[in-house]
Design a protein around this motif. Structure first.
Motif, PDB file in Angstrom:
ATOM      1  N   MET A   1       0.840  -1.211   0.000  1.00 45.12           N
ATOM      2  CA  MET A   1       0.000   0.000   0.000  1.00 45.12           C
ATOM      3  C   MET A   1       0.868   1.252   0.000  1.00 45.12           C
ATOM      4  O   MET A   1       1.725   1.401   0.865  1.00 45.12           O
ATOM      5  CB  MET A   1      -0.908  -0.034   1.243  1.00 45.12           C
ATOM      6  N   ASP A   2       0.666   2.098  -0.980  1.00 42.58           N
ATOM      7  CA  ASP A   2       1.547   3.266  -1.047  1.00 42.58           C
ATOM      8  C   ASP A   2       1.070   4.378  -0.112  1.00 42.58           C
ATOM      9  O   ASP A   2       0.029   4.294   0.527  1.00 42.58           O
ATOM     10  CB  ASP A   2       1.674   3.758  -2.498  1.00 42.58           C
ATOM     11  N   THR A   3       1.881   5.430  -0.035  1.00 38.74           N
ATOM     12  CA  THR A   3       1.679   6.422   1.022  1.00 38.74           C
ATOM     13  C   THR A   3       0.375   7.191   0.861  1.00 38.74           C
ATOM     14  O   THR A   3      -0.347   7.393   1.841  1.00 38.74           O
ATOM     15  CB  THR A   3       2.843   7.423   0.989  1.00 38.74           C
ATOM     16  N   SER A   4       0.038   7.565  -0.388  1.00 37.32           N
ATOM     17  CA  SER A   4      -1.152   8.408  -0.551  1.00 37.32           C
ATOM     18  C   SER A   4      -2.420   7.623  -0.231  1.00 37.32           C
ATOM     19  O   SER A   4      -3.386   8.146   0.303  1.00 37.32           O
ATOM     20  CB  SER A   4      -1.206   8.964  -1.972  1.00 37.32           C
ATOM     21  N   ARG A   5      -2.407   6.301  -0.564  1.00 36.36           N
ATOM     22  CA  ARG A   5      -3.559   5.455  -0.229  1.00 36.36           C
ATOM     23  C   ARG A   5      -3.715   5.334   1.275  1.00 36.36           C
ATOM     24  O   ARG A   5      -4.820   5.444   1.814  1.00 36.36           O
ATOM     25  CB  ARG A   5      -3.344   4.063  -0.819  1.00 36.36           C
ATOM     26  N   LEU A   6      -2.613   5.112   1.962  1.00 33.56           N
ATOM     27  CA  LEU A   6      -2.642   4.983   3.419  1.00 33.56           C
ATOM     28  C   LEU A   6      -3.159   6.275   4.049  1.00 33.56           C
ATOM     29  O   LEU A   6      -3.984   6.259   4.963  1.00 33.56           O
ATOM     30  CB  LEU A   6      -1.236   4.661   3.921  1.00 33.56           C
ATOM     31  N   TRP A   7      -2.691   7.385   3.509  1.00 26.92           N
ATOM     32  CA  TRP A   7      -3.117   8.694   4.031  1.00 26.92           C
ATOM     33  C   TRP A   7      -4.611   8.898   3.796  1.00 26.92           C
ATOM     34  O   TRP A   7      -5.318   9.390   4.666  1.00 26.92           O
ATOM     35  CB  TRP A   7      -2.276   9.773   3.354  1.00 26.92           C
ATOM     36  N   SER A   8      -5.120   8.444   2.623  1.00 26.52           N
ATOM     37  CA  SER A   8      -6.563   8.538   2.369  1.00 26.52           C
ATOM     38  C   SER A   8      -7.335   7.707   3.378  1.00 26.52           C
ATOM     39  O   SER A   8      -8.370   8.137   3.901  1.00 26.52           O
ATOM     40  CB  SER A   8      -6.891   8.034   0.967  1.00 26.52           C
ATOM     41  N   LEU A   9      -6.825   6.501   3.660  1.00 30.82           N
ATOM     42  CA  LEU A   9      -7.509   5.613   4.609  1.00 30.82           C
ATOM     43  C   LEU A   9      -7.554   6.257   5.995  1.00 30.82           C
ATOM     44  O   LEU A   9      -8.598   6.262   6.664  1.00 30.82           O
ATOM     45  CB  LEU A   9      -6.781   4.280   4.665  1.00 30.82           C
ATOM     46  N   ILE A  10      -6.424   6.833   6.427  1.00 30.86           N
ATOM     47  CA  ILE A  10      -6.383   7.464   7.749  1.00 30.86           C
ATOM     48  C   ILE A  10      -7.371   8.619   7.806  1.00 30.86           C
ATOM     49  O   ILE A  10      -8.133   8.775   8.768  1.00 30.86           O
ATOM     50  CB  ILE A  10      -4.951   7.946   8.060  1.00 30.86           C
ATOM     51  N   ARG A  11      -7.412   9.433   6.743  1.00 29.03           N
ATOM     52  CA  ARG A  11      -8.346  10.563   6.732  1.00 29.03           C
ATOM     53  C   ARG A  11      -9.783  10.076   6.775  1.00 29.03           C
ATOM     54  O   ARG A  11     -10.623  10.639   7.465  1.00 29.03           O
ATOM     55  CB  ARG A  11      -8.111  11.412   5.476  1.00 29.03           C
ATOM     56  N   PHE A  12     -10.074   8.982   6.023  1.00 30.59           N
ATOM     57  CA  PHE A  12     -11.423   8.422   6.007  1.00 30.59           C
ATOM     58  C   PHE A  12     -11.823   7.965   7.409  1.00 30.59           C
ATOM     59  O   PHE A  12     -12.926   8.267   7.881  1.00 30.59           O
ATOM     60  CB  PHE A  12     -11.456   7.250   5.015  1.00 30.59           C
ATOM     61  N   ILE A  13     -10.915   7.277   8.110  1.00 34.92           N
ATOM     62  CA  ILE A  13     -11.234   6.755   9.441  1.00 34.92           C
ATOM     63  C   ILE A  13     -11.483   7.903  10.415  1.00 34.92           C
ATOM     64  O   ILE A  13     -12.448   7.888  11.187  1.00 34.92           O
ATOM     65  CB  ILE A  13     -10.099   5.839   9.932  1.00 34.92           C
ATOM     66  N   ILE A  14     -10.646   8.938  10.349  1.00 31.15           N
ATOM     67  CA  ILE A  14     -10.820  10.072  11.276  1.00 31.15           C
ATOM     68  C   ILE A  14     -12.153  10.762  11.018  1.00 31.15           C
ATOM     69  O   ILE A  14     -12.892  11.102  11.954  1.00 31.15           O
ATOM     70  CB  ILE A  14      -9.644  11.047  11.144  1.00 31.15           C
ATOM     71  N   THR A  15     -12.508  10.945   9.726  1.00 33.08           N
ATOM     72  CA  THR A  15     -13.786  11.583   9.405  1.00 33.08           C
ATOM     73  C   THR A  15     -14.956  10.760   9.929  1.00 33.08           C
ATOM     74  O   THR A  15     -15.899  11.291  10.519  1.00 33.08           O
ATOM     75  CB  THR A  15     -13.910  11.751   7.885  1.00 33.08           C
ATOM     76  N   ALA A  16     -14.892   9.433   9.731  1.00 33.79           N
ATOM     77  CA  ALA A  16     -15.997   8.571  10.181  1.00 33.79           C
ATOM     78  C   ALA A  16     -16.126   8.627  11.699  1.00 33.79           C
ATOM     79  O   ALA A  16     -17.242   8.702  12.235  1.00 33.79           O
ATOM     80  CB  ALA A  16     -15.752   7.135   9.723  1.00 33.79           C
ATOM     81  N   ILE A  17     -14.992   8.631  12.419  1.00 42.54           N
ATOM     82  CA  ILE A  17     -15.062   8.671  13.882  1.00 42.54           C
ATOM     83  C   ILE A  17     -15.663   9.991  14.348  1.00 42.54           C
ATOM     84  O   ILE A  17     -16.502  10.020  15.268  1.00 42.54           O
ATOM     85  CB  ILE A  17     -13.656   8.446  14.473  1.00 42.54           C
ATOM     86  N   ALA A  18     -15.275  11.084  13.709  1.00 45.19           N
ATOM     87  CA  ALA A  18     -15.820  12.390  14.109  1.00 45.19           C
ATOM     88  C   ALA A  18     -17.322  12.440  13.879  1.00 45.19           C
ATOM     89  O   ALA A  18     -18.093  12.896  14.738  1.00 45.19           O
ATOM     90  CB  ALA A  18     -15.121  13.498  13.319  1.00 45.19           C
ATOM     91  N   LEU A  19     -17.774  11.927  12.706  1.00 45.83           N
ATOM     92  CA  LEU A  19     -19.215  11.934  12.414  1.00 45.83           C
ATOM     93  C   LEU A  19     -19.984  11.076  13.406  1.00 45.83           C
ATOM     94  O   LEU A  19     -21.054  11.455  13.886  1.00 45.83           O
ATOM     95  CB  LEU A  19     -19.452  11.417  10.988  1.00 45.83           C
ATOM     96  N   LEU A  20     -19.411   9.905  13.726  1.00 49.10           N
ATOM     97  CA  LEU A  20     -20.096   8.994  14.646  1.00 49.10           C
ATOM     98  C   LEU A  20     -20.192   9.614  16.041  1.00 49.10           C
ATOM     99  O   LEU A  20     -21.221   9.460  16.725  1.00 49.10           O
ATOM    100  CB  LEU A  20     -19.329   7.673  14.696  1.00 49.10           C
ATOM    101  N   ALA A  21     -19.156  10.337  16.452  1.00 46.56           N
ATOM    102  CA  ALA A  21     -19.184  10.977  17.770  1.00 46.56           C
ATOM    103  C   ALA A  21     -20.299  12.014  17.832  1.00 46.56           C
ATOM    104  O   ALA A  21     -21.048  12.079  18.818  1.00 46.56           O
ATOM    105  CB  ALA A  21     -17.828  11.624  18.068  1.00 46.56           C
ATOM    106  N   VAL A  22     -20.440  12.810  16.760  1.00 48.26           N
ATOM    107  CA  VAL A  22     -21.510  13.813  16.750  1.00 48.26           C
ATOM    108  C   VAL A  22     -22.876  13.134  16.760  1.00 48.26           C
ATOM    109  O   VAL A  22     -23.805  13.561  17.455  1.00 48.26           O
ATOM    110  CB  VAL A  22     -21.350  14.739  15.522  1.00 48.26           C
ATOM    111  N   TRP A  23     -23.007  12.012  15.998  1.00 49.42           N
ATOM    112  CA  TRP A  23     -24.275  11.276  15.984  1.00 49.42           C
ATOM    113  C   TRP A  23     -24.630  10.775  17.381  1.00 49.42           C
ATOM    114  O   TRP A  23     -25.769  10.907  17.844  1.00 49.42           O
ATOM    115  CB  TRP A  23     -24.186  10.112  15.002  1.00 49.42           C
ATOM    116  N   LEU A  24     -23.644  10.179  18.069  1.00 47.58           N
ATOM    117  CA  LEU A  24     -23.916   9.647  19.407  1.00 47.58           C
ATOM    118  C   LEU A  24     -24.318  10.765  20.353  1.00 47.58           C
ATOM    119  O   LEU A  24     -25.204  10.607  21.185  1.00 47.58           O
ATOM    120  CB  LEU A  24     -22.679   8.923  19.943  1.00 47.58           C
ATOM    121  N   LEU A  25     -23.652  11.925  20.212  1.00 46.37           N
ATOM    122  CA  LEU A  25     -23.959  13.046  21.103  1.00 46.37           C
ATOM    123  C   LEU A  25     -25.386  13.532  20.891  1.00 46.37           C
ATOM    124  O   LEU A  25     -26.113  13.793  21.850  1.00 46.37           O
ATOM    125  CB  LEU A  25     -22.971  14.174  20.822  1.00 46.37           C
ATOM    126  N   PHE A  26     -25.818  13.604  19.604  1.00 45.05           N
ATOM    127  CA  PHE A  26     -27.142  14.167  19.352  1.00 45.05           C
ATOM    128  C   PHE A  26     -28.249  13.143  19.516  1.00 45.05           C
ATOM    129  O   PHE A  26     -29.353  13.495  19.916  1.00 45.05           O
ATOM    130  CB  PHE A  26     -27.205  14.789  17.944  1.00 45.05           C
TER     131      PHE A  26
END
Lengths: 170, 115
Positions: A1-26
């Motif tokens: 897995m090259d660097t840009s793909r890994l970076w995309s995956l990390i960004r995707f995971i962080i975005t999903a966690i942030a969205l899920l946290a807001v969902w749980l809060l509301f």
């Protein structure tokens, strides 16, 4: 897995966690149905928007993930400054003694998010409005102007704010 | 305990009223868009923020308090962005800021850029 793909995956995971946290809060419940809807929604929205949420050129985690304690301290200080500058604004409105002027200065902060937060927070703190933010160059309308020298104006307007912000983001 | 909380909330609501009235006075007193934005947005933000802090003090459960905190964070992001957009449009359309007469200015003034 090259660097840009890994970076995309990390960004995707962080975005999903942030969205899920807001969902749980509301939603405020941990029932299976609500939890499944939250997870599916977070994954779908994160896959569509992770590129907007965290830009690809943000080269390190430090540039958008804040240090939690420094962020809490910063928001507390921001609210204190908000009341202080609002008090000065109230006095200025009643007395009518002001000196509006447009000044330019540069900031030392490096990440996009930190610059955005700086320009937003100096939009209320010492009676200033950010007119333009171009890379590291800020154009500011200053209501209680004391100097037009760029470095001195920068110190007076953003000095204490920037000092606290550099502990939060890069 | 409840009485202290209610009194503190009342104090914040009263300060919201004072700052709100100050913002409205500034909005009508100053002549140009930048100065009006300064007074209106800053005092308005503080007024609404005081109301949120009062609501936070009066909140009955932790879930309600957490939602009020989230609304405060959203407001802290959106309020300066809104006033920045208006000011940026005025700046890009070439509007020069108003300068009060010398006797009404605060602080140091550069004499050389007077006409």
């Amino acid at each position: 897995m090259d660097t840009s793909r890994l970076w995309s995956l990390i960004r995707f995971i962080i975005t999903a966690i942030a969205l899920l946290a807001v969902w749980l809060l509301f939603s405020g419940s941990l029932e299976p149905f609500s939890l499944i809807i939250g997870i599916v929604g977070a994954l779908v929205i994160a896959s569509l928007t992770y590129n907007e949420f965290i830009a690809q050129h943000d080269a390190s985690l430090r540039s958008f993930l804040p240090r939690p304690f420094a962020l809490a301290a910063f928001s507390f200080i921001l609210v204190l400054y908000l009341y202080q500058s609002s008090w000065f604004m109230l006095l200025a409105v009643l007395s009518g003694r002001v000196n509006p002027r447009i000044v330019h200065f540069r900031t030392r902060l490096r990440s996009d998010l930190a610059r955005m937060v700086l320009s937003n927070s100096i939009t209320f703190t010492p009676g200033t409005i950010t007119l333009d933010l171009n890379d590291d160059h800020l154009t500011v309308h200053w209501f209680f102007c004391t100097t037009s020298h760029a470095r001195a104006a920068g110190d007076a307007v953003k000095g204490r704010m920037e000092k606290h912000l550099r502990k939060v983001w890069l | 305990m409840t009485l202290a909380r209610e009194l503190l909330a009342l104090l914040f609501f009263a300060s919201a009223v004072i700052f709100g009235i100050g913002g409205i006075i500034g909005l009508f007193r100053f002549p140009d868009p930048y100065s009006r934005l300064q007074a209106g947005s800053l005092c308005g933000t503080t007024a609404i923020f005081s109301i949120f802090i009062g609501a936070l003090l009066l909140s009955t459960s932790l879930a309600v308090a957490a939602r009020v905190v989230v609304i405060m964070i959203f407001f802290l992001v959106s309020a300066p962005t809104g006033s920045h957009i208006v000011a940026r449009f005025a700046w890009n359309s070439g509007l020069q800021p108003w300068k009060p007469p010398l006797s009404r200015r605060s602080g140091y003034t550069d004499r050389q850029d007077e006409p």
